[in-house]
Motif scaffolding. Structure first.
Motif, PDB file in Angstrom:
ATOM      1  N   LEU A 167       4.442  -6.007 -11.242  1.00  0.00           N
ATOM      2  CA  LEU A 167       3.218  -6.476 -10.453  1.00  0.00           C
ATOM      3  C   LEU A 167       3.477  -7.348  -9.209  1.00  0.00           C
ATOM      4  N   MET A 226       2.331   1.574  -3.569  1.00  0.00           N
ATOM      5  CA  MET A 226       1.337   1.677  -4.681  1.00  0.00           C
ATOM      6  C   MET A 226       1.415   2.631  -5.567  1.00  0.00           C
ATOM      7  N   ASP A 227       2.077   3.975  -5.231  1.00  0.00           N
ATOM      8  CA  ASP A 227       2.104   5.114  -5.940  1.00  0.00           C
ATOM      9  C   ASP A 227       3.101   5.269  -6.939  1.00  0.00           C
ATOM     10  N   PRO A 270       5.149   4.702  -9.897  1.00  0.00           N
ATOM     11  CA  PRO A 270       4.985   4.102 -11.332  1.00  0.00           C
ATOM     12  C   PRO A 270       5.675   3.096 -11.689  1.00  0.00           C
ATOM     13  N   GLY A 271       5.549   2.190 -12.501  1.00  0.00           N
ATOM     14  CA  GLY A 271       6.332   1.328 -13.188  1.00  0.00           C
ATOM     15  C   GLY A 271       6.268   0.237 -12.193  1.00  0.00           C
ATOM     16  N   SER A 321       0.836  -1.145   0.071  1.00  0.00           N
ATOM     17  CA  SER A 321       0.131   0.171  -0.084  1.00  0.00           C
ATOM     18  C   SER A 321       0.956   1.236   0.009  1.00  0.00           C
ATOM     19  N   PRO A 360       1.293  -9.766  -6.843  1.00  0.00           N
ATOM     20  CA  PRO A 360       0.138 -10.112  -6.350  1.00  0.00           C
ATOM     21  C   PRO A 360       0.264 -10.143  -4.795  1.00  0.00           C
TER      22      PRO A 360
END
Lengths: 302, 347
Positions: free
Chosen positions: A24, A17-18, A20-21, A14, A26
């Motif tokens: 991924l 989260m911000d 960029p790039g 969290s 999970p």
């Protein structure tokens, strides 16, 4: 992963989260996108979150059944290696200009084990009107890594992939039963991350059902498709040969599951390990293919 | 708590201000917009501003607000011209954040009502976008570009102001009793357009869950970016079936040309970003916001059903929600009438 570690992973994410790039990551979670109480009263169809409809799938099984039984006369070996519950990644060789192996594998497992199989394929399908919708209703899903992860890890489904991709179906007849490169081993990474085994599958017969004699690069480039084949079927049946398969005998062998001794849900796995495992699975399928071909007396009768 | 609501003249701004008024611990509500609030408000102070919010700096300093609810990002490109939309989404957000991040600013929390439109809709997309994922193709429309720009401003703002809790909520397509969107307009038509050969998976969120989510972020500390969408996906054909409408196909090629007469005849405006949704659909992962503690009242199918019900009532009696007025009057009575006993004493 303990509950505490899992919670930490979520907190970590969290805050990250911000960025960029960010690759991924999970996140493990218990909640599933299940139907809520009363929802079945609202729904008018049975299309699931993946676009698959059991009703349409059942209809296509009924239509395909005679082809499966009397045209290709599909024979299975080692079907007990497919788990009856939990997620598993089915990995198979891929052949035929318009591949005939995917429907045969999906049909067989669905009728024998009564488990849904989701087939991963080219994004291209999704962009085609009618074809794309039908393909999705019968269990086709675009081969995005996150789609596979969700299906395997969250929904605990069977997912079928062909790591050779269009290199397998686009190869010419003289290269039959010689496995192409297994991509970059992405399928192993997905299985590791989802914490599911890989089930290697060897298919004999699909190569001869629609052999590619020549390929036209310029036509393929013009139509913006991966390859444009001239098949023996087209020469034999004319335009009808685009979808008319030769009645080669299908034999499908399911190899024992391959488990990975790594924790699930990691952000990345050592590339060397992934490539090793990928190569090992590829060799297993290749070996099985050679063995099955040694035993095969006749292309049409098996 | 002292709250500044931007976009007070919009549906969401008015709704939220009304809800904030009902909270005891909210001392001051200042609403900002170029147009008057849509709902009658009691203690919200309305400030008429320019579309680019250039006076914001002074307002923030003067009112000493600690929470900013930015509901004014325009998502429906049929409402405004591209230029006006850019002015509000990009320049407005920029000025808002400049004011909130000025030295000595009292702002400690910023909540933004964004949209999943940001992810686009394309055949290479994952079936469920997670928040850190980016769109697979560069945006073509002005509204998508402006939302991406606003999102970039917010990201920088969160990095530069670690003492401020920044919550970005990305809402999927909204349906409800009152809100008007291209989808609700399409579903109100006697026959509903589809693109021939495509039956995309769509997600909807109910307007009550939208205000609920924004409210939840106001009263709880949930920093980060979250998708907000009802559980599950429903194909467009089934959406139409639940609402009880027949579909009429648009051609899969030159679709925007085919949709143009509908716009010119003022039947239905289907901008490019909506047409690509009707072609490829979009799903987002709504589980992180659930893990943050938010509970949805409606799933995607539930949202569509609620919309269908309100539509049936509307066609039957010609009014959208006749109970609403009644409830509000009762609410006003309970809050303000001298006849009501409060805290053990009459006021």
């Amino acid at each position: 992963m303990t509950t505490l570690e899992a919670t930490e992973a979520i907190v970590d994410l969290s805050t990250e989260m911000d960025r960029p790039g960010l690759s991924l990551v999970p996140v493990p979670h218990e909640e599933r996108l299940d139907l809520e109480p009363g929802e079945d009263l609202i729904r008018r169809g049975d299309v699931d979150a993946w676009g698959r409809s059991e009703r349409v799938r059942g209809l296509s099984r009924a239509l395909y059944s005679p082809i499966y039984k009397y045209w290709f006369r599909v024979e299975w070996e080692g079907l007990e290696n497919v788990p009856t519950d939990g997620g598993a990644l089915l990995v198979s060789n891929h052949a035929g200009a318009i591949p005939s192996d995917a429907p045969a594998i999906m049909h067989g497992i669905e009728t024998e084990l009564h488990r849904a199989v989701y087939g991963m394929a080219e994004y291209l399908f999704r962009s085609l009107p009618v074809v794309g919708t039908l393909w999705s209703r019968v269990g086709g899903v675009p081969a995005h890594p996150d789609n596979a992860y969700r299906l395997l890890h969250d929904d605990k489904q069977l997912v079928l992939v062909f790591p050779e991709g269009s290199k397998g179906t686009g190869k010419q007849f003289r290269d039959r039963y010689r496995l192409r490169r297994f991509g970059r081993g992405g399928f192993v990474e997905i299985a590791m991350r989802s914490g599911v085994p890989v089930i290697p599958i060897a298919v004999v017969g699909a190569e001869e059902s629609m052999p590619t004699l020549f390929k036209s690069r310029s036509v393929a480039a013009m139509l913006n498709i991966p390859y444009f084949p001239i098949t023996a079927n087209m020469l034999a049946f004319g335009p009808a040969g685009i979808l008319g398969y030769f009645p080669s005998k299908f034999k499908i062998r399911v190899l024992p599951p391959v488990y990975f001794d790594v924790p699930a849900n990691q952000e990345r796995y050592p590339r060397a390990l992934v490539m090793d495992e990928s190569e090992r699975i590829r060799e297993q399928i290749q070996e099985a293919l050679y063995e099955m071909l040694r035993a095969r007396r006749n292309v049409w009768l098996g | 708590m002292r709250v500044l609501v931007t976009g007070l003249g919009t549906f969401w701004g008015s709704r939220l201000a009304q809800w904030l008024e009902s909270l005891d611990f909210v001392d001051v509500i200042v609403g900002l917009d170029t147009t008057e609030p849509r709902l009658p408000l009691e203690r919200t102070e309305f400030v008429k501003a320019d579309s680019d919010y250039s006076i914001l700096d002074r307002i923030v300093r003067a009112t000493q607000v600690d929470t900013v609810l930015h509901t004014h990002l325009v998502v429906d490109s049929t409402e405004l011209s591209g230029r006006a939309l850019h002015e509000i989404n990009v320049i407005g957000t920029m000025n808002l954040l400049a004011a909130a991040g000025a030295s000595g600013s009292s702002v400690r929390k910023v909540i933004v009502k964004g949209s999943t439109l940001l992810y686009g809709a394309n055949y290479q997309d994952p079936y469920f976008f997670r928040e850190p994922m980016e769109r697979t193709r560069a945006p073509k429309t002005r509204v998508e570009r402006s939302l991406l720009d606003a999102s970039a401003f917010l990201r920088d703002f969160a990095i530069d102001n670690p003492h401020v809790t920044v919550t970005k909520l990305r809402f999927s397509n909204v349906l409800g009793d009152d809100i008007e969107t291209p989808f609700s307009k399409a579903l109100r038509l006697p026959v509903v357009p589809e693109i021939l050969g495509f039956d995309p998976r769509l997600q909807f969120v109910h307007e009550d869950d939208v205000t609920g989510a924004l409210g939840y972020a106001t009263t709880h500390d949930v920093p980060g970016t979250y998708n907000v969408a009802g559980d599950g996906t429903v194909p467009w054909s089934e959406v139409c079936a639940i609402v009880g409408k027949r579909r009429v196909p648009l051609p899969p090629l030159l679709t925007s040309w085919a949709a143009e007469p509908l716009r010119l005849l003022r039947i239905l405006d289907l901008p490019p970003e909506v047409l690509s949704l009707l072609r490829y659909g979009r799903g987002v992962d709504n589980s992180p916001f659930k893990r943050a503690g938010f509970r949805y009242r409606y799933s995607t199918a539930g949202t569509i059903d609620a919309f269908a019900r309100s539509l049936r009532l509307e066609t039957a009696i010609g009014d959208k929600n006749p109970t609403y007025q009644y409830e509000r009057d009762v609410e006003t009575f309970f809050r303000h009438s001298p006849a009501v006993v409060r805290d053990g004493a009459t006021t």
